[in-house]
Design a protein around this motif. Structure first.
Motif, PDB file in Angstrom:
ATOM      1  N   MET A 162       5.443  -3.648   8.080  1.00 17.79           N
ATOM      2  CA  MET A 162       6.185  -2.682   7.830  1.00 17.79           C
ATOM      3  C   MET A 162       5.805  -1.628   7.377  1.00 17.79           C
ATOM      4  O   MET A 162       5.232  -1.448   6.304  1.00 17.79           O
ATOM      5  N   GLN A 163       6.219  -0.338   7.877  1.00 21.10           N
ATOM      6  CA  GLN A 163       6.026   1.194   7.457  1.00 21.10           C
ATOM      7  C   GLN A 163       7.380   1.547   6.813  1.00 21.10           C
ATOM      8  O   GLN A 163       8.321   1.404   7.599  1.00 21.10           O
ATOM      9  N   ILE A 164       7.368   1.803   5.532  1.00 20.58           N
ATOM     10  CA  ILE A 164       8.892   2.108   4.941  1.00 20.58           C
ATOM     11  C   ILE A 164       8.519   3.806   4.374  1.00 20.58           C
ATOM     12  O   ILE A 164       7.626   3.890   3.546  1.00 20.58           O
ATOM     13  N   ILE A 219       0.732  -1.218  -0.232  1.00 17.58           N
ATOM     14  CA  ILE A 219      -0.015   0.109   0.046  1.00 17.58           C
ATOM     15  C   ILE A 219       0.965   1.183  -0.026  1.00 17.58           C
ATOM     16  O   ILE A 219       2.014   1.435   0.858  1.00 17.58           O
ATOM     17  N   VAL A 220       0.611   1.990  -0.913  1.00 13.73           N
ATOM     18  CA  VAL A 220       1.290   3.452  -1.125  1.00 13.73           C
ATOM     19  C   VAL A 220       0.518   4.496  -0.610  1.00 13.73           C
ATOM     20  O   VAL A 220      -0.281   4.722  -1.511  1.00 13.73           O
ATOM     21  N   TYR A 221       1.017   5.098   0.349  1.00  8.11           N
ATOM     22  CA  TYR A 221       0.539   6.472   0.661  1.00  8.11           C
ATOM     23  C   TYR A 221       0.988   7.491  -0.059  1.00  8.11           C
ATOM     24  O   TYR A 221       2.265   7.508   0.331  1.00  8.11           O
ATOM     25  N   SER A 222       0.368   8.454  -0.812  1.00  8.59           N
ATOM     26  CA  SER A 222       0.864   9.172  -1.880  1.00  8.59           C
ATOM     27  C   SER A 222       0.066  10.494  -1.694  1.00  8.59           C
ATOM     28  O   SER A 222      -0.919  10.699  -1.205  1.00  8.59           O
ATOM     29  N   SER A 223       0.784  11.817  -2.402  1.00  6.37           N
ATOM     30  CA  SER A 223      -0.051  12.909  -2.492  1.00  6.37           C
ATOM     31  C   SER A 223      -0.098  13.217  -4.111  1.00  6.37           C
ATOM     32  O   SER A 223       1.196  12.650  -4.851  1.00  6.37           O
ATOM     33  N   LEU A 238       2.339   9.273  11.439  1.00 10.79           N
ATOM     34  CA  LEU A 238       3.367   9.661  10.098  1.00 10.79           C
ATOM     35  C   LEU A 238       2.429  10.799   9.589  1.00 10.79           C
ATOM     36  O   LEU A 238       1.290  11.022   9.438  1.00 10.79           O
ATOM     37  N   MET A 239       3.261  11.804   9.031  1.00  9.35           N
ATOM     38  CA  MET A 239       2.639  12.965   8.564  1.00  9.35           C
ATOM     39  C   MET A 239       3.113  13.472   7.077  1.00  9.35           C
ATOM     40  O   MET A 239       2.590  14.122   6.438  1.00  9.35           O
ATOM     41  N   SER A 240       4.167  12.707   6.801  1.00 10.99           N
ATOM     42  CA  SER A 240       4.630  12.591   5.255  1.00 10.99           C
ATOM     43  C   SER A 240       4.474  11.593   4.314  1.00 10.99           C
ATOM     44  O   SER A 240       4.338  10.367   4.911  1.00 10.99           O
ATOM     45  N   VAL A 241       4.497  11.876   3.034  1.00 10.32           N
ATOM     46  CA  VAL A 241       4.556  10.807   2.108  1.00 10.32           C
ATOM     47  C   VAL A 241       5.772  10.830   1.094  1.00 10.32           C
ATOM     48  O   VAL A 241       6.422  11.845   1.170  1.00 10.32           O
ATOM     49  N   PRO A 242       6.207   9.955   0.388  1.00  9.29           N
ATOM     50  CA  PRO A 242       5.547   8.571   0.572  1.00  9.29           C
ATOM     51  C   PRO A 242       5.653   7.713   1.609  1.00  9.29           C
ATOM     52  O   PRO A 242       6.872   7.818   2.086  1.00  9.29           O
ATOM     53  N   VAL A 243       4.756   6.977   1.986  1.00  9.91           N
ATOM     54  CA  VAL A 243       5.024   5.674   3.029  1.00  9.91           C
ATOM     55  C   VAL A 243       4.470   4.466   2.186  1.00  9.91           C
ATOM     56  O   VAL A 243       3.332   4.482   1.696  1.00  9.91           O
ATOM     57  N   THR A 244       5.176   3.257   2.194  1.00  6.61           N
ATOM     58  CA  THR A 244       4.755   2.070   1.694  1.00  6.61           C
ATOM     59  C   THR A 244       4.638   1.158   3.048  1.00  6.61           C
ATOM     60  O   THR A 244       5.396   1.132   4.007  1.00  6.61           O
ATOM     61  N   VAL A 245       3.521   0.489   2.855  1.00  5.70           N
ATOM     62  CA  VAL A 245       3.163  -0.514   3.868  1.00  5.70           C
ATOM     63  C   VAL A 245       3.209  -1.726   3.179  1.00  5.70           C
ATOM     64  O   VAL A 245       2.396  -1.964   2.563  1.00  5.70           O
ATOM     65  N   ILE A 246       3.868  -2.719   3.840  1.00  2.28           N
ATOM     66  CA  ILE A 246       4.184  -4.272   3.425  1.00  2.28           C
ATOM     67  C   ILE A 246       4.353  -4.961   4.614  1.00  2.28           C
ATOM     68  O   ILE A 246       4.730  -4.696   5.475  1.00  2.28           O
ATOM     69  N   GLY A 247       3.015  -6.018   4.640  1.00  2.00           N
ATOM     70  CA  GLY A 247       2.879  -6.506   5.855  1.00  2.00           C
ATOM     71  C   GLY A 247       2.617  -5.571   7.065  1.00  2.00           C
ATOM     72  O   GLY A 247       1.766  -4.555   6.877  1.00  2.00           O
ATOM     73  N   ARG A 260      14.764  -1.814   2.146  1.00  2.00           N
ATOM     74  CA  ARG A 260      13.805  -2.226   3.159  1.00  2.00           C
ATOM     75  C   ARG A 260      12.617  -2.479   2.494  1.00  2.00           C
ATOM     76  O   ARG A 260      11.919  -3.456   3.142  1.00  2.00           O
ATOM     77  N   ILE A 261      12.226  -2.182   1.236  1.00  2.00           N
ATOM     78  CA  ILE A 261      11.005  -2.849   0.593  1.00  2.00           C
ATOM     79  C   ILE A 261      11.373  -4.114   0.295  1.00  2.00           C
ATOM     80  O   ILE A 261      10.356  -5.061   0.407  1.00  2.00           O
TER      81      ILE A 261
END
Length: 80
Positions: A60-62, A5-9, A49-58, A69-70
């Motif tokens: 883990m928040q990256i 899952i990628v949190y982006s703007s 968290l307040m900034s992007v991008p953030v990747t969630v895998i399982g 890390r990915i």
């Protein structure tokens, strides 16, 4: 099924780089744009968290584009 899952703007240069990296690596992802859906912004805030991008895998928040890390997170998710 999405592996990540990628949190982006919308106008985030780093988000675009991250999404291109995932495409290049054939990693399926679900994009959650915090500009178009306030619920996604709330989810990000809920993670502390307040900034992007953030990747969630399982579990883990990256933050940012972090290929090592990915890869580790994907390997751990496959092992489960």
């Amino acid at each position: 099924m999405s592996e990540a899952i990628v949190y982006s703007s919308t106008n985030c240069h780093y988000c675009a780089q991250l999404k291109q990296y995932l495409k290049d690596q054939n990693i399926a992802y679900e994009e959650r744009n915090i500009d178009t859906n306030p619920e996604y912004a709330q989810q990000l805030e809920g993670m502390g968290l307040m900034s992007v991008p953030v990747t969630v895998i399982g579990g883990m928040q990256i933050l940012g584009l972090n290929p090592s890390r990915i890869k580790k997170a994907l390997a751990a998710a496959v092992a489960q």
